[in-house]
Design an enzyme around this catalytic site. Structure first.
Site, PDB file in Angstrom:
ATOM      1  N   HIS A  52       0.814  -1.216   0.000  1.00 34.97           N
ATOM      2  CA  HIS A  52       0.000   0.000   0.000  1.00 34.97           C
ATOM      3  C   HIS A  52       0.859   1.283   0.000  1.00 34.97           C
ATOM      4  CE1 HIS A  52      -2.970   2.982   1.069  1.00 34.97           C
ATOM      5  NE2 HIS A  52      -2.456   3.120   2.265  1.00 34.97           N
ATOM      6  N   GLU A  80       0.361   5.482  12.761  1.00 39.28           N
ATOM      7  CA  GLU A  80      -0.993   5.076  13.117  1.00 39.28           C
ATOM      8  C   GLU A  80      -1.083   3.572  13.389  1.00 39.28           C
ATOM      9  OE1 GLU A  80      -3.853   7.002  10.576  1.00 39.28           O
ATOM     10  OE2 GLU A  80      -5.215   5.309  10.811  1.00 39.28           O
ATOM     11  N   ASP A  81      -0.411   2.784  12.561  1.00 41.78           N
ATOM     12  CA  ASP A  81      -0.618   1.336  12.622  1.00 41.78           C
ATOM     13  C   ASP A  81       0.502   0.547  13.283  1.00 41.78           C
ATOM     14  OD1 ASP A  81      -2.911   1.883  11.294  1.00 41.78           O
ATOM     15  OD2 ASP A  81      -2.211   1.230   9.327  1.00 41.78           O
TER      16      ASP A  81
HETATM   17 MN    MN Z   1      -2.863   4.451   4.007  1.00 40.07          MN
END
Ligand code: MN
Length: 728
Positions: A52, A80-81
């Protein structure tokens, strides 16, 4: 080679082939950091997650973005992840990259917020970050584009939810930034999930007779190119098909037949100078028959997103209409890449930097959002402010203002200048008086009538009439500035009343303040006074807020150890009743005069206890009173009120004037009122079909008798048929 390795290679090749001077080492570092951080994570498709960010970076290479931006793109989901802190990124890649990564990182779950509010808080955060560095939004758009391209792996609910958000927020932002390639793909992808049937239908129709159409267009292209060469012009010509969503809008929303869409196929002619554009237009109109009303000069009047081109629709001998767009290369880059052209063509083109201008709307949305009625409003503002269609309206001097479709007189006035809006008392469109909620249309000449009187002021009702956040923002800021003390007092009283009514009370000032702190934060207010003032000028709607405050209060009370029940609720020192009305049995209560009948001192009046806005005062013979009295549920809320002795209090009332239309009537009315020293707040009207005009004037008066005198005077003006007080 694995899929990831292949994609990675492809990215490197793209970077090298771009001919630009990329910092490959830094980009590789960013890739390695992201690859390590996302190790073991997969996407819904089952592929490794790192695919991605690589794909997002590739989209950005095509847009021509720079090294820092590509680094940020590769690491955009890392904070974020994964557990990577933003500080680590800043340390290794510098502030610019870190700011971008932080900007695209979503806010963590916010308690007390509904899903819609979370969405708008995130959009708000993104817009703020974008003000700091516009590349944030370009990364976000690329991110969304790749997610939309791979949306088929998501659940149907998620598909719809994301598609709607894309259609409502991201595509309009791309449009406003002028990045048409991304905008169109986002729209088409969203449409596919939002209306799969409609999408398929258009796709099928486009396939039909496709070969014939392509051949037709090629023939036309050759003919045009041949003729232009005779004039010594060597143009670049190509054909394009309108996007599916573009057709969809015309067919399903515009109610057009597929066959009626003339710009299904368009021919684009790109040349070097503005002059050539106009010359070519002349030649084209000589070769083919132009359709009336289909010529648009976006060169002299660019669209709000700075798009420039000449558009014309012509018809050939066989009767097939087609659109031709003529533009220079610079206009072409702006049309395709919009704001991104700033990076892509920075080196190549000498142009004045339009970045600031391009971003003015972002600042405006953020500003207006600070005073908006609720967090949800930001999404609403984006929807109207960024709507794809603009209307072009002229001032009497011939200046053009471009406004979103559906804009009213109020929007136009504030688009000229705050001072014009704030002093507006009426307006004329093409010489005729129109009401302030009149929606302006392309080509109309709009004249705003202003008053020099110190009493000229905006009206809170305009907030409902205005479509653009720019106008609403300016109206609110007027109330905010001009009436701050009043707003604070009014807002505070309103909040106290609501708390009392809902049995919300605090044992101490500290407890109250700590409870309020959360509310202040949520509404981006620094002090209690700011919060009260916002309630006062209507920036915060208590009626929307109270249910949630109540929940929060109940939650707090249940977790708090029981103490002695407090008997006396917090009551602030009394404020003098300035309204001139006394409500029986209630001291110091908020009084509002009903808009339906605008009571004046001397009228027989009665009060109605509203839910949340104090007591509203009506005339006893008001229709609403008579009707409401019949309703057993409302009967009990009527209350005796009476006028107290007042002087120097002004009351607004509206007059309906019916007159035979004639020149100078409006002027005569204004003069008569100004001779009587009666301030005018609003002046509007319309011509009726039978040669008469209806005029509405809102004025200040000192009471019933005063108003009667005014009516008598006005009735004597030539050609006036009747003057009536509105809301009988
Ligand atoms: Mn993304």
């Amino acid at each position: 080679m694995t899929q990831v390795q292949e994609l990675h290679e492809e990215l490197l090749k793209k970077l090298k082939d771009s001919g630009r001077n990329y910092n490959l080492e830094k980009i590789e570092d960013a890739y390695r950091l992201a690859d390590t951080a996302h190790a073991g994570q997969t996407r819904k498709s089952g592929e490794p997650y790192i695919i991605h960010p690589i794909a997002v970076a590739m989209i950005l290479v095509d847009l021509g973005m720079d090294s820092d931006c590509l680094c940020a793109a590769l690491m955009h989901d890392v904070v974020e992840d994964t557990k990577t802190p933003i500080e680590a990124i800043e340390k290794q890649f510098g502030k610019d990259t870190a700011v971008m990564v932080a900007g695209v990182t979503k806010l963590t779950q916010l308690p007390l917020f509904t899903k819609e509010e979370q969405q708008s808080e995130n959009v708000r955060k993104m817009l703020l970050a974008m003000c700091e560095d516009v590349r944030v939004i370009i990364i976000k758009l690329a991110d969304r584009l790749h997610n939309m391209r791979t949306m088929s792996y998501q659940t149907p609910e998620k598909q719809r939810e994301k598609s709607l958000e894309t259609m409502e927020i991201y595509a309009p932002i791309a449009h406003r930034l002028g990045i048409s390639a991304i905008k169109e793909e986002l729209e088409d992808l969203s449409l596919k999930f939002l209306d799969p049937v409609g999408y398929q239908e258009i796709e099928d129709k486009l396939q039909l007779e496709k070969e014939d159409r392509v051949r037709f267009l090629q023939e036309m292209q050759d003919r045009v190119a041949g003729r232009l060469r005779e004039y010594g012009i060597e143009p670049h010509i190509y054909g394009r098909v309108k996007s599916i969503y573009g057709i969809y809008r015309k067919v399903y929303m515009g109610g057009k037949d597929f066959e009626e869409i003339f710009d299904l196929y368009a021919m684009r002619i790109i040349v070097n100078t503005d002059i050539e554009c106009y010359n070519i237009l002349g030649i084209i109109h000589e070769m083919f028959h132009p359709l009336p009303n289909r010529f648009k000069d976006y060169i002299s009047t660019p669209k709000a997103n700075m798009y420039q081109s000449l558009h014309t629709t012509v018809i050939d001998k066989e009767g097939i209409p087609f659109e031709i767009q003529i533009r220079t290369w610079e206009m072409h880059y702006t049309a395709e890449y919009g704001i991104a052209a700033h990076w892509k063509y920075k080196a190549g083109i000498q142009r004045k930097d339009k970045l600031e201008e391009r971003l003015a709307w972002v600042r405006q949305i953020i500003e207006s959002q600070q005073d908006a009625e609720g967090a949800e409003d930001i999404v609403k503002n984006i929807k109207t402010d960024l709507s794809a269609d603009d209307v072009f309206v002229y001032t009497p001097k011939g200046d053009v203002k471009s406004l979103p479709n559906g804009s009213t007189i109020v929007d136009f006035a504030y688009a000229i200048h705050s001072a014009v809006g704030n002093r507006m008392i009426g307006a004329k469109v093409n010489g005729r008086i129109v009401p302030l909620d009149y929606q302006v249309k392309t080509g109309e000449i709009v004249e705003i009538m202003t008053s020099k009187s110190a009493n000229a002021a905006p009206n809170r009702g305009w907030l409902q009439i205005a479509k653009t956040s720019e106008a609403r923002n300016k109206i609110r800021s007027w109330f905010k500035k001009e009436r701050r003390e009043e707003n604070i007092a009014e807002g505070k009283a309103e909040l106290e009343r609501e708390f009392k009514r809902n049995l919300i009370h605090f044992d101490s000032e500290d407890e109250y303040e700590s409870f309020m702190e959360g509310l202040l934060k949520k509404h981006h207010k620094d002090t209690l006074d700011d919060f009260y003032a916002a309630i006062g000028y209507g920036g915060i709607l208590l009626s929307r807020l109270i249910p949630r405050i109540k929940d929060e209060y109940t939650r707090l009370m249940n977790t708090k150890p029981a103490t002695e029940p407090a008997i006396v609720p917090v009551v602030q020192p009394q404020k003098r009743n300035k309204s001139g009305v006394e409500v029986e049995g209630i001291d110091n209560c908020l009084v509002k005069f009903a808009q339906c009948c605008n009571p004046l001192p001397g009228d027989d009046i009665i009060g109605f206890i509203t839910r949340g806005y104090g007591v509203s005062i009506h005339k006893q013979d008001c229709v609403n009173v008579i009707n409401s009295m019949k309703d057993p549920e409302q009967q009990g809320r009527w209350i005796h009120v009476h006028w107290t002795a007042t002087d120097a209090v002004n009351f607004r009332s509206t007059l309906n004037i019916l007159a035979h239309s004639r020149d100078g009537l409006v002027a005569d009315i204004s003069v008569a009122l100004s001779n009587m020293r009666v301030p005018i707040h609003e002046f509007s009207g319309k011509d009726l079909k039978n040669g008469t005009s209806e005029i509405f004037i809102t004025i200040s008066t000192q009471g019933k008798e005063h108003l009667e005198t005014i009516i008598e005077k006005l009735s004597k003006i030539r050609s006036i048929i009747s003057v009536e007080r509105s809301g009988k």
